[in-house]
Enzyme design. Structure first.
Site, PDB file in Angstrom:
ATOM      1  N   HIS A 163      10.204  -9.351  -2.927  1.00 56.26           N
ATOM      2  CA  HIS A 163      11.393 -10.207  -3.159  1.00 56.26           C
ATOM      3  C   HIS A 163      11.374 -10.844  -4.546  1.00 56.26           C
ATOM      4  CE1 HIS A 163      12.795  -9.783   0.905  1.00 56.26           C
ATOM      5  NE2 HIS A 163      11.706 -10.308   1.434  1.00 56.26           N
ATOM      6  N   HIS A 201      12.674  -6.473   5.458  1.00 51.22           N
ATOM      7  CA  HIS A 201      13.635  -7.126   4.570  1.00 51.22           C
ATOM      8  C   HIS A 201      13.869  -6.297   3.317  1.00 51.22           C
ATOM      9  CE1 HIS A 201      11.435 -10.298   6.863  1.00 51.22           C
ATOM     10  NE2 HIS A 201      12.670 -10.718   7.089  1.00 51.22           N
TER      11      HIS A 201
END
Ligand code: Q9C
Ligand code: ZN
Length: 346
Positions: A163, A201
């Site tokens: 991320h 994710h």
């Protein structure tokens, strides 16, 4: 398979993350990597090596210098504001959303916390920098082992990385280990590299870092961002831009997706990696696709991870596995090592 373990990972140990109006205990805990290490040892998986330190210049191939400067000094700044801060994590509260400036570097520590982050779930602790920095060493060591002829390597590190963007942290990630490894592969000999992200994710940081690049293909299978974190990136119409047009592939799947459908999507991603012509694969290995994961919504079972490893081995590219998410702590070791065992069995 070469194994590189970040022995400094426990220095990053967040107490709480802000989640929907309350501080809750962190999901991203040192025990995650401890359990993977324990499983590697219990299953006699191989010798765990220590990674040589890489120069800061290697981090700057992926991350902005002013962002690295911020991370290096963040904890000291936080404690200097109030000695009592030594007992609490640093969590951002303000962000420069659209219409605000991001070119100015504010003097305020809190203002810079927000400038360099995108959520309130990724606390900075006393040893966050030490742990993240050492993770990059492991990722690069793994990449170099592939260049030296290994067919597989595993960087066991936390905090995770996918991320984290060019100049921001979030999603428990600070330095993008997979991106740093992919860049090292490019800088040290390969013409075309792919990153395949199998964490639940979407790997927004990795995608953004390579979005306009034609030399690094990014593919991801993940929970549909319409309903799943990180919400604001990871849609199927993001195909890359400029020189990178066509070099980004997102395969979002609905919450509740099981192994059969997920495996088809991974096969589709691998076909695209083959068409692209990658010479090596960096695999962002999150096992938060597990049915028992407390913050995710796919239905993979532990045995399924053996099949994942086998599929990746049959694909046939030199592969660096980089540890990302996976929060069912008691099962994270079994699931992760199952992927590696499947890979080694072919
Ligand atoms: N408190 C990785 O798997 N928060 N990051 C979700 C749960 C963010 C996940 C809400 C999840 C980030 C590397
Ligand atoms: Zn994840």
């Amino acid at each position: 398979m070469k194994l590189f373990y970040n022995e400094l990972h426990p220095r990053h140990h967040g107490r709480n993350e802000m989640f929907r109006g309350e501080l809750v205990p962190c999901f991203e805990v040192p025990a995650r990597a401890d359990f993977v290490l324990q499983e590697l040892n219990a299953r006699k998986f191989g010798v765990i090596e220590s990674a040589p330190e890489v120069p800061r210049a290697m981090l700057e191939r992926v991350h902005a210098a002013r962002y690295i400067d911020f991370l290096v000094g963040a904890w000291q700044e936080w404690v200097a504001l109030d000695p009592k801060n030594a007992e609490r994590d640093a969590i951002p509260s303000y962000w420069p959303i659209r219409t605000f400036r991001s070119d100015v570097l504010p003097a305020s520590f809190f203002a810079r916390m927000g400038l360099f982050s995108f959520d309130a779930g990724s606390p900075i602790t006393a040893g966050t920098w030490d742990a993240a920095r050492r993770g990059a060493d492991c990722a690069v060591a793994g990449a170099r082992s592939l260049l030296a002829g290994e067919r597989g390597a595993f960087a066991l590190t936390r905090p995770p990385g996918h991320h984290a963007g060019h100049d921001f942290f979030g999603g428990y990630c600070f330095l993008n280990n997979a991106a740093i490894a992919a860049q090292a592969l490019r800088d040290e000999g390969l013409e075309k590299v792919a990153v395949l992200d199998l964490d639940y994710h979407h790997g927004n940081g990795t995608q953004a870092i390579f979005y306009e690049r034609g030399d690094v293909f990014f593919a991801s299978v993940h929970g549909d961002p319409h309903t799943e974190y990180p919400y604001y990136l990871g849609y199927a119409d993001e195909r890359g831009a400029g020189a990178g047009a066509g070099c980004n592939l997102n395969l979002p799947l609905p919450r509740g997706t099981g192994f059969a459908r997920w495996r088809e999507a991974v096969a589709q991603a691998l076909t695209a990696v083959r068409t692209f012509g990658a010479e090596a694969l960096v695999l962002s290995l999150g096992v938060d696709t597990f049915e028992g994961d407390p913050i995710s919504g796919f239905g993979l079972r532990s045995d399924d991870y053996l099949r994942v490893g086998e599929d990746l081995a049959r694909f046939g590219l030199p592969t660096l596995f980089v540890f990302e998410g996976g929060y069912a702590v008691a099962e994270v070791g079994r699931n992760t090592v199952n992927v590696l065992e499947g890979f080694e069995s072919i």
